[in-house]
Design a protein around this motif. Structure first.
Motif, PDB file in Angstrom:
ATOM      1  N   GLN A  25       0.728  -1.503  -0.598  1.00 10.78           N
ATOM      2  CA  GLN A  25       0.093   0.194   0.033  1.00 10.78           C
ATOM      3  C   GLN A  25       1.382   1.338  -0.262  1.00 10.78           C
ATOM      4  O   GLN A  25       1.830   0.690   1.076  1.00 10.78           O
ATOM      5  CB  GLN A  25      -0.785  -0.294   0.918  1.00 10.78           C
ATOM      6  CG  GLN A  25      -1.676  -0.904   1.017  1.00 10.78           C
ATOM      7  CD  GLN A  25      -3.167  -1.088   2.107  1.00 10.78           C
ATOM      8  OE1 GLN A  25      -2.941  -0.032   3.237  1.00 10.78           O
ATOM      9  NE2 GLN A  25      -4.223  -1.621   2.402  1.00 10.78           N
ATOM     10  N   TYR A  26       0.395   2.116  -0.394  1.00 13.25           N
ATOM     11  CA  TYR A  26       1.282   3.235  -0.732  1.00 13.25           C
ATOM     12  C   TYR A  26      -0.138   4.686  -0.446  1.00 13.25           C
ATOM     13  O   TYR A  26      -1.220   4.028  -0.299  1.00 13.25           O
ATOM     14  CB  TYR A  26       1.511   3.805  -2.085  1.00 13.25           C
ATOM     15  CG  TYR A  26       3.031   2.861  -2.228  1.00 13.25           C
ATOM     16  CD1 TYR A  26       4.072   2.634  -2.410  1.00 13.25           C
ATOM     17  CD2 TYR A  26       2.092   1.573  -3.682  1.00 13.25           C
ATOM     18  CE1 TYR A  26       5.551   1.586  -2.930  1.00 13.25           C
ATOM     19  CE2 TYR A  26       3.295   0.600  -3.622  1.00 13.25           C
ATOM     20  CZ  TYR A  26       4.569   0.885  -3.453  1.00 13.25           C
ATOM     21  OH  TYR A  26       5.161  -0.700  -4.084  1.00 13.25           O
TER      22      TYR A  26
ATOM     23  N   ASP B 201      -6.114  15.760  -1.196  1.00 15.18           N
ATOM     24  CA  ASP B 201      -6.060  14.475  -0.503  1.00 15.18           C
ATOM     25  C   ASP B 201      -5.065  13.856  -0.228  1.00 15.18           C
ATOM     26  O   ASP B 201      -4.584  14.088  -1.730  1.00 15.18           O
ATOM     27  CB  ASP B 201      -7.585  14.230  -0.495  1.00 15.18           C
ATOM     28  CG  ASP B 201      -8.251  13.950   0.876  1.00 15.18           C
ATOM     29  OD1 ASP B 201      -7.457  14.369   1.654  1.00 15.18           O
ATOM     30  OD2 ASP B 201      -9.486  13.571   0.944  1.00 15.18           O
ATOM     31  N   ASP B 202      -5.297  13.176   0.859  1.00 12.41           N
ATOM     32  CA  ASP B 202      -4.532  11.683   0.746  1.00 12.41           C
ATOM     33  C   ASP B 202      -5.235  10.712   0.382  1.00 12.41           C
ATOM     34  O   ASP B 202      -6.075  11.152   1.337  1.00 12.41           O
ATOM     35  CB  ASP B 202      -4.050  11.893   1.917  1.00 12.41           C
ATOM     36  CG  ASP B 202      -2.586  13.055   2.102  1.00 12.41           C
ATOM     37  OD1 ASP B 202      -2.355  13.584   1.084  1.00 12.41           O
ATOM     38  OD2 ASP B 202      -2.262  12.952   3.665  1.00 12.41           O
ATOM     39  N   PHE B 203      -5.017   9.805   0.565  1.00  5.84           N
ATOM     40  CA  PHE B 203      -5.881   8.447  -0.336  1.00  5.84           C
ATOM     41  C   PHE B 203      -4.453   7.294  -0.111  1.00  5.84           C
ATOM     42  O   PHE B 203      -3.574   7.496  -1.015  1.00  5.84           O
ATOM     43  CB  PHE B 203      -7.133   8.327  -1.241  1.00  5.84           C
ATOM     44  CG  PHE B 203      -5.925   8.942  -2.790  1.00  5.84           C
ATOM     45  CD1 PHE B 203      -5.772   7.653  -3.630  1.00  5.84           C
ATOM     46  CD2 PHE B 203      -6.205   9.938  -3.273  1.00  5.84           C
ATOM     47  CE1 PHE B 203      -5.077   7.948  -4.990  1.00  5.84           C
ATOM     48  CE2 PHE B 203      -5.103   9.848  -4.833  1.00  5.84           C
ATOM     49  CZ  PHE B 203      -4.967   8.648  -5.299  1.00  5.84           C
ATOM     50  N   ILE B 204      -4.948   6.406  -0.156  1.00  3.27           N
ATOM     51  CA  ILE B 204      -4.776   5.016   0.335  1.00  3.27           C
ATOM     52  C   ILE B 204      -4.603   4.218  -1.279  1.00  3.27           C
ATOM     53  O   ILE B 204      -5.142   3.871  -1.716  1.00  3.27           O
ATOM     54  CB  ILE B 204      -5.076   4.367   1.004  1.00  3.27           C
ATOM     55  CG1 ILE B 204      -4.172   5.213   2.361  1.00  3.27           C
ATOM     56  CG2 ILE B 204      -4.421   2.680   0.803  1.00  3.27           C
ATOM     57  CD1 ILE B 204      -4.201   3.865   3.684  1.00  3.27           C
ATOM     58  N   VAL B 205      -3.517   3.814  -1.320  1.00  7.01           N
ATOM     59  CA  VAL B 205      -3.632   3.199  -3.241  1.00  7.01           C
ATOM     60  C   VAL B 205      -3.075   1.733  -3.013  1.00  7.01           C
ATOM     61  O   VAL B 205      -2.187   1.852  -2.479  1.00  7.01           O
ATOM     62  CB  VAL B 205      -2.562   4.178  -4.311  1.00  7.01           C
ATOM     63  CG1 VAL B 205      -2.154   2.845  -5.379  1.00  7.01           C
ATOM     64  CG2 VAL B 205      -3.101   5.227  -4.570  1.00  7.01           C
ATOM     65  N   LYS B 206      -3.924   0.949  -3.100  1.00  6.26           N
ATOM     66  CA  LYS B 206      -3.665  -0.809  -3.376  1.00  6.26           C
ATOM     67  C   LYS B 206      -2.199  -1.296  -4.025  1.00  6.26           C
ATOM     68  O   LYS B 206      -3.812  -1.153  -5.372  1.00  6.26           O
ATOM     69  CB  LYS B 206      -3.714  -1.328  -2.064  1.00  6.26           C
ATOM     70  CG  LYS B 206      -3.602  -3.424  -2.613  1.00  6.26           C
ATOM     71  CD  LYS B 206      -4.637  -3.598  -1.743  1.00  6.26           C
ATOM     72  CE  LYS B 206      -3.956  -5.311  -0.548  1.00  6.26           C
ATOM     73  NZ  LYS B 206      -4.762  -6.334  -0.542  1.00  6.26           N
ATOM     74  N   VAL B 207      -1.408  -1.352  -4.629  1.00  6.85           N
ATOM     75  CA  VAL B 207      -0.727  -1.907  -5.589  1.00  6.85           C
ATOM     76  C   VAL B 207      -1.217  -3.371  -5.978  1.00  6.85           C
ATOM     77  O   VAL B 207      -0.847  -4.085  -4.748  1.00  6.85           O
ATOM     78  CB  VAL B 207       0.533  -1.642  -6.190  1.00  6.85           C
ATOM     79  CG1 VAL B 207       1.029  -2.206  -7.742  1.00  6.85           C
ATOM     80  CG2 VAL B 207       0.540  -0.215  -5.760  1.00  6.85           C
TER      81      VAL B 207
END
Length: 181
Positions: free
Chosen positions: A1-2, A18-24
């Motif tokens: 996750q990033y 805004d910040d959000f979480i990206v799952k690769v």
């Protein structure tokens, strides 16, 4: 996750972020399932064009009925479907359509796709794709009873009850809505 930070600025100079979480995802875990319906007609090159799209896609392929036109005869599967989509046959799961029944018992369809299309004359079955997907193939043509109390409905209830996958999808030939003639 990033974690990613995105900032958007509109033409009038207003900005927000805004910040959000990206799952690769690991590409090895992604399941690809692609296909079409009303696929092959002798004398047309459209089936070759769609087969070429499949050439570049990994995973499994579905054929959603009326896979060869004008009828699902053995000759039409051999002469029309085979020159194009046959190269994907080993990874194809097929659905029976009404044109397949232009041949008694849809035997051209069965003989072409067996053993991956369920029992002869029923053509409803299920299979799994990867660790998370359960695919149900239904026969909703007029040739097999599929209403309340039918053998197919009883099979479907049992299949769903036994399913342990996180995701389930059903495929069949006739959609509720369509935009062809």
């Amino acid at each position: 996750q990033y974690t990613a930070r995105v900032t958007v600025t509109d033409r009038d100079g207003g900005a927000g972020s805004d910040d959000f979480i990206v799952k690769v995802l690991d590409p090895a875990t992604v399941q690809v399932f692609s296909g079409a319906s009303n696929i092959a007609t002798c004398g047309s090159d459209v089936d070759e064009q769609t087969a070429q799209i499949l050439d570049g896609l990994p995973g499994m392929v579905f054929a959603l009925g009326d896979n060869v036109n004008p009828s699902g005869s053995t000759a039409n599967y051999t002469n029309c479907y085979n020159p194009t989509w046959a190269r994907h046959k080993a990874r194809t799961r097929a659905v029976v359509g009404n044109h397949e029944y232009d041949v008694v018992g849809a035997n051209g369809f069965y003989n072409y796709f067996k053993p991956n299309v369920g029992d002869s004359a029923k053509y409803y079955y299920s299979f799994d794709i990867g660790p998370n997907w359960h695919v149900i193939v239904l026969n909703n043509t007029a040739s097999v009873a599929n209403g309340a109390g039918s053998v197919q409905e009883q099979w479907l209830k049992a299949d769903l009850a036994a399913n342990t996958k996180k995701c389930t999808i059903a495929m069949f030939h006739y959609p509720l809505f369509f935009s062809s003639d």
